[in-house]
Write a protein that holds these residues in place. Structure first.
Motif, short mmCIF file in Angstrom:
data_model
loop_
_atom_site.label_atom_id
_atom_site.label_comp_id
_atom_site.label_asym_id
_atom_site.label_seq_id
_atom_site.Cartn_x
_atom_site.Cartn_y
_atom_site.Cartn_z
N LEU A 92 0.83 -1.21 0.00
CA LEU A 92 0.00 0.00 0.00
C LEU A 92 0.85 1.25 0.00
CD1 LEU A 92 -2.87 -0.95 2.46
CD2 LEU A 92 -3.05 -0.53 0.01
N MET A 93 1.93 1.24 0.76
CA MET A 93 2.81 2.41 0.79
C MET A 93 3.48 2.61 -0.56
SD MET A 93 2.36 3.71 3.70
CE MET A 93 3.70 4.81 4.01
N THR A 94 3.89 1.51 -1.21
CA THR A 94 4.49 1.61 -2.54
C THR A 94 3.47 2.16 -3.54
OG1 THR A 94 5.93 -0.25 -2.05
CG2 THR A 94 5.63 0.30 -4.37
N GLY A 95 2.24 1.67 -3.46
CA GLY A 95 1.19 2.19 -4.33
C GLY A 95 0.95 3.67 -4.11
N SER A 96 0.96 4.09 -2.86
CA SER A 96 0.77 5.51 -2.56
C SER A 96 1.90 6.36 -3.14
CB SER A 96 0.70 5.72 -1.05
OG SER A 96 -0.45 5.12 -0.53
N MET A 97 3.14 5.85 -3.01
CA MET A 97 4.27 6.61 -3.55
C MET A 97 4.23 6.65 -5.07
SD MET A 97 7.49 5.72 -1.04
CE MET A 97 7.29 3.96 -1.10
N LEU A 98 3.84 5.54 -5.71
CA LEU A 98 3.71 5.55 -7.17
C LEU A 98 2.62 6.51 -7.62
CD1 LEU A 98 4.14 1.80 -8.09
CD2 LEU A 98 5.66 3.68 -8.69
N ASN A 99 1.53 6.56 -6.85
CA ASN A 99 0.45 7.48 -7.20
C ASN A 99 0.92 8.92 -7.10
OD1 ASN A 99 -2.23 8.24 -7.82
ND2 ASN A 99 -2.55 8.69 -5.67
N GLU A 100 1.73 9.23 -6.10
CA GLU A 100 2.27 10.59 -5.98
C GLU A 100 3.21 10.89 -7.13
OE1 GLU A 100 4.18 11.25 -2.25
OE2 GLU A 100 2.35 11.00 -1.11
N ALA A 101 3.98 9.88 -7.56
CA ALA A 101 4.98 10.12 -8.61
C ALA A 101 4.33 10.36 -9.97
CB ALA A 101 5.94 8.93 -8.70
N ILE A 102 3.32 9.57 -10.33
CA ILE A 102 2.73 9.73 -11.66
C ILE A 102 1.53 10.67 -11.66
CG2 ILE A 102 3.55 7.52 -12.50
CD1 ILE A 102 0.82 6.36 -12.04
N GLU A 103 0.95 10.93 -10.50
CA GLU A 103 -0.19 11.84 -10.33
C GLU A 103 -1.33 11.53 -11.29
OE1 GLU A 103 1.15 15.86 -10.47
OE2 GLU A 103 2.37 15.64 -8.67
N ALA A 104 -1.57 10.24 -11.49
CA ALA A 104 -2.68 9.82 -12.35
C ALA A 104 -3.25 8.52 -11.79
CB ALA A 104 -2.19 9.61 -13.77
N PRO A 105 -4.16 8.64 -10.82
CA PRO A 105 -4.66 7.42 -10.17
C PRO A 105 -5.42 6.51 -11.14
CG PRO A 105 -5.84 9.35 -9.38
CD PRO A 105 -4.71 9.84 -10.22
N ALA A 106 -6.07 7.08 -12.15
CA ALA A 106 -6.80 6.23 -13.10
C ALA A 106 -5.82 5.36 -13.88
CB ALA A 106 -7.63 7.08 -14.04
#
Length: 155
Positions: A92-106
């Motif tokens: 979950l933490m990795t997913g959160s960091m990836l979401n912050e990096a690409i800024e495109a949750p979809a």
């Protein structure tokens, strides 16, 4: 025989016992353990002064009979659950960091859904539509959580 194990001359006896209980190995083991505990309690109750002493005696006999198997199983279960929760937390933490990096949750959610579909086609996870929908829904909720909670920085 259950699990493909052969017990030699005891095969017919074990098969008969399992057939008597509908072929359910877990039910048979549970009934045998309950019967054994009941016997130990009644045996201890005859010599005990009160019920608490009889329960303690039956517990001591069960502990010596099973040799700590139940305690070891409980410890193993605790360790496995702790490791599983730790790995899930890190994912979950990795997913959160990836979401912050690409800024495109979809996009992130679609990439993970694609990986799940690929794993299903390869046979790594069951290709049951209900399981796939449950995993996809869980990931969708996690992506929305990551998006609207600041990418996990406040979680």
């Amino acid at each position: 025989m259950p699990f493909g194990v052969s017990l030699g001359p005891l095969d017919s006896l074990v098969g008969t016992v399992l057939e008597a209980f509908g072929g359910n190995l877990v039910l048979t083991i549970g009934l045998a353990a309950t019967g054994l505990l009941t016997y130990w309690f009644l045996d201890e109750y005859r010599d005990a002064n009160d019920t608490a002493e009889a329960i303690e005696g039956a517990g001591d006999r069960a502990d010596s009979f099973f040799g700590g198997t139940i305690g070891a199983f409980g410890s193993l279960l605790t360790v496995v659950l702790t490791i599983t929760v730790t790995v899930a937390n890190q994912l979950l933490m990795t997913g959160s960091m990836l979401n912050e990096a690409i800024e495109a949750p979809a996009l992130f959610g679609q990439a993970i859904t694609g990986l799940i579909a690929f794993a299903g086609l390869k046979g790594l996870i069951p290709a049951d539509p209900v399981i796939f929908a449950a995993i996809a829904t869980l990931l969708f909720v996690l992506v929305l959580w990551a998006r609207y909670s600041g990418g996990g920085s406040r979680a």
